[in-house]
Design an enzyme around this catalytic site. Structure first.
Site, short mmCIF file in Angstrom:
data_model
loop_
_atom_site.label_atom_id
_atom_site.label_comp_id
_atom_site.label_asym_id
_atom_site.label_seq_id
_atom_site.Cartn_x
_atom_site.Cartn_y
_atom_site.Cartn_z
N LYS A 13 0.82 -1.21 0.00
CA LYS A 13 0.00 0.00 0.00
C LYS A 13 0.86 1.27 0.00
CE LYS A 13 -2.18 -0.79 3.90
NZ LYS A 13 -1.53 -2.04 4.35
N ARG B 84 -9.38 1.06 9.28
CA ARG B 84 -8.87 -0.27 9.59
C ARG B 84 -9.90 -1.09 10.37
NH1 ARG B 84 -3.09 0.60 9.35
NH2 ARG B 84 -1.83 -1.13 10.05
N ARG C 232 12.24 -8.25 3.56
CA ARG C 232 12.92 -7.48 2.52
C ARG C 232 12.92 -5.99 2.88
NH1 ARG C 232 10.01 -7.65 -2.53
NH2 ARG C 232 9.66 -9.81 -1.98
N ARG D 73 11.38 -0.15 11.63
CA ARG D 73 10.19 0.06 12.44
C ARG D 73 10.15 -0.91 13.61
NH1 ARG D 73 5.00 0.38 8.54
NH2 ARG D 73 4.18 -0.64 10.39
N ARG E 216 -0.10 -8.20 13.96
CA ARG E 216 -0.70 -7.27 12.99
C ARG E 216 -1.59 -8.03 12.00
NH1 ARG E 216 4.68 -4.81 11.09
NH2 ARG E 216 3.52 -3.64 9.52
P1 AMP Z 1 0.95 0.87 9.40
O1 AMP Z 1 2.09 1.79 9.16
O2 AMP Z 1 -0.27 1.23 8.60
O3 AMP Z 1 1.33 -0.58 9.25
O4 AMP Z 1 0.51 1.07 10.92
C1 AMP Z 1 1.41 0.79 11.97
C2 AMP Z 1 0.65 0.68 13.29
O5 AMP Z 1 0.00 1.93 13.57
C3 AMP Z 1 -0.48 -0.34 13.31
O6 AMP Z 1 -0.02 -1.66 13.60
C4 AMP Z 1 -1.36 0.21 14.41
O7 AMP Z 1 -0.81 -0.01 15.69
C5 AMP Z 1 -1.27 1.71 14.15
N1 AMP Z 1 -2.30 2.16 13.19
C6 AMP Z 1 -2.11 2.70 11.95
N2 AMP Z 1 -3.27 3.02 11.37
C7 AMP Z 1 -4.24 2.65 12.24
C8 AMP Z 1 -5.66 2.70 12.21
N3 AMP Z 1 -6.33 3.19 11.15
N4 AMP Z 1 -6.33 2.25 13.31
C9 AMP Z 1 -5.68 1.77 14.38
N5 AMP Z 1 -4.35 1.67 14.47
C10 AMP Z 1 -3.62 2.12 13.42
#
Ligand code: AMP
Length: 196
Positions: free
Chosen positions: A13, A88, A126, A139, A150
Site C-alpha cells: 500500500k 482499519r 525485505r 520500524r 498485525r
Molecule cells: P501501518 O504503518 O499502517 O502498518 O501502521 C502501523 C501501526 O499503527 C499499526 O499496527 C497500528 O498499531 C497503528 N495504526 C495505523 N493506522 C491505524 C488505524 N487506522 N487504526 C488503528 N491503528 C492504526
C-alpha cells in the site's frame, strides 16, 4: 480524487500510495506514518499509541478518527488524498463516511490489494533489509512477533471492510501479488478513466 488503499501489512500500500502521490499530486495520508511521527514527537497521542503500536495492536478508533479528520482539513487535501492504513475497522469506515459527509465530500474508489499471506513475512523481511542497507531505522513493529499480531488484527478487524465496501458498491480488488509496476498499472486503470 479521494481513494482508500486496503490490504494487509506488507501488501504494498505504501509503495503504491507514493506512486499515486507522484502521478496525481495529491497527498498520501498514512495513519501509521502520522502515529509514528506523534511517537517521535512524544506528543500526548504518541505517548498513548506507542506501546500498542509496538505490540502490533490497533490504536483506538477515537485517536485515529481525530487525526484523519484534522488532516483532511489541511490545504493540501483540497484536491483529494490517498488513505493508506485507514480505515482499519468497520467503525472507522463509518466514522470516515460521516466526516466526509459533514465536509461535503465523497470517496471515488476503495482499492484492495489482495495478497498471499505466506508472502507477507518475506516482504517485511525485505523491507527491513532495504531499510538497513539505506542506513534507515527499522520500524519497531517490523519483527515476527508484532507482524503475526498485525496479521491477526487485520483478519479480525480490517478484513471485514472488504464486505463493507463491497456492499456500498465501492470495492475494487486487484492482484497485489503481481509485480509492483503491474499493480501500479492496474490501479491507474481504475482511477484514470474518469480523469479525476
Ligand atoms: P501501518 O504503518 O499502517 O502498518 O501502521 C502501523 C501501526 O499503527 C499499526 O499496527 C497500528 O498499531 C497503528 N495504526 C495505523 N493506522 C491505524 C488505524 N487506522 N487504526 C488503528 N491503528 C492504526
Amino acid at each position: 480524487m479521494r481513494l482508500i488503499l486496503l490490504g494487509p501489512p506488507g501488501a504494498g500500500k505504501g509503495t503504491q500510495a507514493q506512486r499515486l502521490v507522484e502521478r496525481h499530486g495529491i497527498p498520501q495520508l498514512s495513519t501509521g506514518d502520522m502515529l509514528r511521527a506523534a511517537v517521535r514527537a512524544r506528543s500526548e497521542i504518541g505517548r498513548r499509541a506507542k506501546a500498542v503500536m509496538d505490540a502490533g495492536q490497533l490504536v483506538s478508533d477515537e485517536i485515529v478518527n481525530q487525526i484523519v479528520s484534522e488532516r483532511i482539513d489541511e490545504a493540501d487535501c483540497a484536491n483529494g488524498f490517498i488513505l493508506d492504513g485507514f480505515p482499519r475497522t468497520v467503525p472507522q469506515a463509518q466514522a470516515l463516511n460521516e466526516m466526509l459527509a459533514d465536509k461535503g465530500l465523497g470517496l471515488d474508489a476503495v482499492i484492495e490489494l489482495k495478497v498471499d499471506e505466506a508472502a507477507l513475512m518475506q516482504r517485511i523481511d525485505r523491507r527491513v533489509a532495504e531499510t538497513i542497507a539505506a542506513g534507515g531505522v527499522v520500524r519497531a513493529d517490523d519483527n515476527a512477533a508484532a507482524l503475526s499480531k498485525r496479521l491477526d488484527e487485520y483478519r479480525l478487524k480490517t478484513a471485514p471492510l472488504s464486505s463493507y465496501y463491497a456492499e456500498t458498491g465501492q470495492l475494487q480488488v486487484i492482484d497485489g501479488m503481481a509485480d509492483m509496476d503491474a499493480v501500479t498499472q492496474q490501479i491507474e486503470q481504475l482511477v484514470a478513466p474518469s480523469g479525476r
